[in-house]
Design a protein around this motif. Structure first.
Motif, PDB file in Angstrom:
ATOM      1  N   ASN A   1      -6.283   1.945  -4.019  1.00 35.19           N
ATOM      2  CA  ASN A   1      -6.836   0.610  -4.275  1.00 35.19           C
ATOM      3  C   ASN A   1      -7.936   0.336  -3.258  1.00 35.19           C
ATOM      4  O   ASN A   1      -7.654   0.171  -2.068  1.00 35.19           O
TER       5      ASN A   1
ATOM      6  N   SER B   1      -3.378   4.743  -1.247  1.00 43.62           N
ATOM      7  CA  SER B   1      -2.938   3.740  -2.218  1.00 43.62           C
ATOM      8  C   SER B   1      -3.813   3.762  -3.460  1.00 43.62           C
ATOM      9  O   SER B   1      -3.391   3.345  -4.539  1.00 43.62           O
TER      10      SER B   1
ATOM     11  N   ARG C   1       0.615   8.194  -5.654  1.00 40.43           N
ATOM     12  CA  ARG C   1      -0.728   8.765  -5.732  1.00 40.43           C
ATOM     13  C   ARG C   1      -1.082   9.727  -4.599  1.00 40.43           C
ATOM     14  O   ARG C   1      -2.112  10.403  -4.671  1.00 40.43           O
TER      15      ARG C   1
ATOM     16  N   VAL D   1      -7.733  -2.672  -0.719  1.00 41.79           N
ATOM     17  CA  VAL D   1      -6.828  -2.591   0.431  1.00 41.79           C
ATOM     18  C   VAL D   1      -7.580  -2.089   1.659  1.00 41.79           C
ATOM     19  O   VAL D   1      -7.515  -2.692   2.738  1.00 41.79           O
TER      20      VAL D   1
ATOM     21  N   ALA E   1       0.832  -1.208   0.000  1.00 40.69           N
ATOM     22  CA  ALA E   1       0.000   0.000   0.000  1.00 40.69           C
ATOM     23  C   ALA E   1       0.865   1.257   0.000  1.00 40.69           C
ATOM     24  O   ALA E   1       0.557   2.241  -0.681  1.00 40.69           O
TER      25      ALA E   1
ATOM     26  N   LEU F   1       2.233   1.883  -3.506  1.00 42.41           N
ATOM     27  CA  LEU F   1       1.221   2.498  -4.368  1.00 42.41           C
ATOM     28  C   LEU F   1       0.974   3.952  -3.973  1.00 42.41           C
ATOM     29  O   LEU F   1       0.834   4.832  -4.833  1.00 42.41           O
TER      30      LEU F   1
END
Length: 233
Positions: free
Chosen positions: A161, A159, A116, A164, A109, A112
């Motif tokens: 996502n 992250s 971002r 997650v 995480a 990523l």
């Protein structure tokens, strides 16, 4: 009372007794007649309650021999595993495996997030680190834990996502309980504060590999602190 609710009550009570250590791994549960008398329910209710635990991997039924409690690693119910992690009596296995899971997920995480994360999120993380420092100085464990959890929550969402954050949502209660336990130790607070500052610097740099390594270092330190100061292994 509806039979289904009785089944749930009996299975929940049995799980509590297993988690508390009354029935450790490898031990047998009392027989149907004994459980029927203890809970004042029918044998069918007891049988269905035990089957509920069997479906969760908590126990195994060996016909002609009895019902045996499985090792935690064989459990398949997230709820049951989380209960063992949060309420288990000195369950070193659950504590260690929780950090292993965090290490796998949070390092990724952070990697990523480095690509971002926004300026606003970095500012929020700085505020949480500052709050951790103030709480550490005042030995305010509750505030320290709150800021610690909030710091990691920013990373999970940064992250980008969605899976997650969803995966971590059921862990929130047990993570809070574990942090409250470990953060009572001043040296663990100091170590965590240092590691969090390094993670923030890595994320601010925008370097995914640096962020991953910083989080991995934090998880390794967390594991070491758990074994040294809490589990004494």
């Amino acid at each position: 009372m509806a039979r289904q609710s009785l089944v749930g009550m009996v299975s929940d009570d049995l799980l509590n007794r297993i988690v508390s250590g009354e029935f450790p791994p490898g031990s047998t549960l009392p027989g149907e007649l004994e459980l029927t008398a203890q809970h004042e329910v029918s044998r069918m209710t007891v049988r269905e309650a035990v089957k509920t635990l069997e479906a969760q991997g908590v126990v195994r039924i060996e016909r002609g021999r009895g019902t045996y409690v499985n090792e935690l690693r064989r459990w398949t119910s997230m709820g049951a595993v989380l209960r063992a992690a949060a309420e288990g009596e000195n369950d070193a296995t659950a504590a260690v495996q929780l950090i292993e899971l965090r290490r796998m997920l949070e390092s990724g995480a952070a990697e990523l997030a480095a690509r971002r994360i926004t300026a606003e999120e970095l500012e929020s993380m700085l505020e949480h680190v500052t709050a951790m420092g103030e709480a550490h100085a005042a030995n305010d464990v509750g505030r320290f834990v709150e800021a610690d959890l909030a710091f990691h929550d920013v990373i999970l969402h940064a992250s980008g996502n969605v899976f997650v954050a969803v995966l971590f949502a059921p862990l929130s209660h047990v993570l809070s309980a574990r942090r409250a336990q470990t953060s009572k130790i001043v040296q663990i607070q100091a170590n965590a504060l240092r590691e969090h500052a390094q993670i923030l610097e890595a994320l601010a740099s925008g370097d995914p590999e640096r962020a991953r390594l910083a989080m991995d270092s934090h998880m390794a330190q967390t594991m070491s602190d758990l074994k040294t100061y809490v589990l004494h292994i």
